[in-house]
Design an enzyme around this catalytic site. Sequence first.
Site, mmCIF file in Angstrom:
data_model
loop_
_atom_site.group_PDB
_atom_site.id
_atom_site.type_symbol
_atom_site.label_atom_id
_atom_site.label_comp_id
_atom_site.label_asym_id
_atom_site.label_seq_id
_atom_site.Cartn_x
_atom_site.Cartn_y
_atom_site.Cartn_z
ATOM 1 N N LYS A 41 0.863 -1.187 0.000
ATOM 2 C CA LYS A 41 0.000 0.000 0.000
ATOM 3 C C LYS A 41 0.898 1.235 0.000
ATOM 4 O O LYS A 41 1.463 1.601 1.028
ATOM 5 C CB LYS A 41 -0.908 0.049 1.220
ATOM 6 C CG LYS A 41 -1.936 1.159 1.079
ATOM 7 C CD LYS A 41 -2.468 1.633 2.412
ATOM 8 C CE LYS A 41 -1.993 2.986 2.823
ATOM 9 N NZ LYS A 41 -2.078 4.079 1.875
ATOM 10 N N GLU B 127 9.135 2.069 11.530
ATOM 11 C CA GLU B 127 10.079 3.186 11.346
ATOM 12 C C GLU B 127 9.242 4.453 11.433
ATOM 13 O O GLU B 127 8.378 4.681 10.579
ATOM 14 C CB GLU B 127 10.771 3.106 9.985
ATOM 15 C CG GLU B 127 11.705 1.928 9.832
ATOM 16 C CD GLU B 127 12.929 2.004 10.712
ATOM 17 O OE1 GLU B 127 13.227 3.080 11.260
ATOM 18 O OE2 GLU B 127 13.581 0.962 10.880
ATOM 19 N N CYS C 258 12.221 12.017 7.728
ATOM 20 C CA CYS C 258 12.307 11.498 9.096
ATOM 21 C C CYS C 258 13.633 11.902 9.718
ATOM 22 O O CYS C 258 13.745 12.053 10.923
ATOM 23 C CB CYS C 258 12.158 9.992 9.087
ATOM 24 S SG CYS C 258 13.236 9.202 7.896
ATOM 25 N N GLU D 39 7.691 16.624 16.478
ATOM 26 C CA GLU D 39 8.009 16.576 15.048
ATOM 27 C C GLU D 39 7.040 17.473 14.280
ATOM 28 O O GLU D 39 5.828 17.278 14.342
ATOM 29 C CB GLU D 39 7.904 15.139 14.520
ATOM 30 C CG GLU D 39 8.399 15.023 13.089
ATOM 31 C CD GLU D 39 8.245 13.625 12.505
ATOM 32 O OE1 GLU D 39 7.138 13.064 12.590
ATOM 33 O OE2 GLU D 39 9.225 13.107 11.939
#
Length: 500
Positions: free
Chosen positions: A175, A250, A284, A385
């Site tokens: 996906k 992750e 990231c 973040e």
Amino acid sequence: MTKTFQNFIAGQWSAPESGAYFENRNPADTRDLIGTFPLSNSHDVDAAVASAKRGFEIWRNTPAPARGDVLRRVGDLLTQRKEEIADLMTREMGKPLTETRGDVQEGIDTAYYAATMGRQLSGRTVPSEMSNKWAMSFRRPIGVAGIIAPFNFPLAIPTWKMFPALVCGNACVFKPSEDVPHTGHTLVEIMLEAGLPPEVIQLVHGLGADVGAPIVSHPDVAVVSFTGSTQTGSMVGETCGRMHKRLSLEMGGKNAMIVMDDADLDLALDGVLWGAFGTTGQRCTATSRLILQKGIHDNFLGKLVERARGMALGDGRKKGTDVGPLIHESSRAKVERYIDIGQSDGADLLCGGRRPDGNKFEHGFFFEPTIFARVEAGMRIEQEEIFGPVLSVIRVSDADEAFRVNNGVKYGLSSSLYTRDVNLAFRAFNELDNGITYINAPTIGAEAHLPFGGVKQTGNGHREGGWEVYEFYSETKVGYCDFSGVLQRAQIDNYLGTPD
Ligand code: NAD
């Protein structure tokens, strides 16, 4: 005319069960419609998993070196189509062409590395404690792998996941992120052209809740690899924990670059601009915190603000663009919320903090490179973040304080230290709580043949890339072969001489 793309399920390009599609638009100019893609649901996922189970039976019995050969051809095809894929990736994701070329190159590197791993899936043979008995371990594929990818590395991240999964003999249900479905489509086309048996790969487009969640909770998906936000990763983790599935997570980062008084400041300046504002801060591993030692703080900050103001915003497909758009409006709204939070918490906004003026920005999700100074450890812009072009600068007295600030967040992906002191460099390797530490380089720059991943809430202990990911996608099995012709009881018959 708008092109309509399909899923790839059970060896065919097919429409979703819902009959519904979503639009994929260029984030630099939303008038540019790239195509429409299936809004799939759990029925499509069921069909994909059933087919992948059949594909797995074929693929697990294909010798690993032959599986690796398919990946080598994938690498060749990616190389041939590198420019075209990079251009389309910039069109749907926004980062400049230099960066999307790098994204494709990472896929190429991962393919060629995977090809060699087809001949290296090793176990161990060790002595048995009995005579005439062999003891060894070897690796077996696991089954159907659910592959859920984010938007920011549209090609590289799916390849990190699928290529090792395939070399290990698993089948994949993939996906892609709904923000970058076209690159996912192209990758699957290439894998099929390279000779992957059709049922070994399934492509299911759609939203996280409608497609991602059903993949994760499907009882026949034995292993899940997820990259995305820590928030989504927690949901994926809960399901996998309940269902006892093997899972690689992750997730987010809040990565810091530390610049000491003795550093090469020009080098550090280039590094922080690339680390903080490359990919519009949507990595990231983005440098979202800059920790400056007090002796160089004012001088370095002055130069940095000047350079950041001079960065060229624009369409990533146009020459000279340094910073492209954010991926969509909700990302820009999130960045704007953090600008307010930073200011009301008392940080100094030195540049950026706003949408750029001008007609050429009108139809895209652009945001100016932003620098906050006088940021204190613990402030929200220092801890959370943001995933945009926002850099928080923290002033420290010495290395001990810098290391404490680096480690004082819930994430632990990458860190960076600029210094000429070799002893301090090695201390940083030991003391910074991150999966990756760079010396005299920014917080980004991973290479495909080394393990990649983070500690704390960035990950769950697994690594992508390099040799370690092959362990994630395979099960260790142990075989004992006793050719003595008699019953030999381990731990008993070889110790018969020992008094009771
Ligand atoms: P996201 O979490 O919004 O989405 C990631 C993927 O998960 C998408 O394909 C999405 O459709 C899917 N998804 C959403 N809800 C789901 C659910 N309930 N179940 C299963 N799947 C679901 O993340 P994003 O915005 O695409 O990517 C940005 C995030 O990814 C950032 O936090 C970034 O730090 C992180 N990231 C981490 C790494 C790393 O290696 N650590 C690499 C790249 C990006």
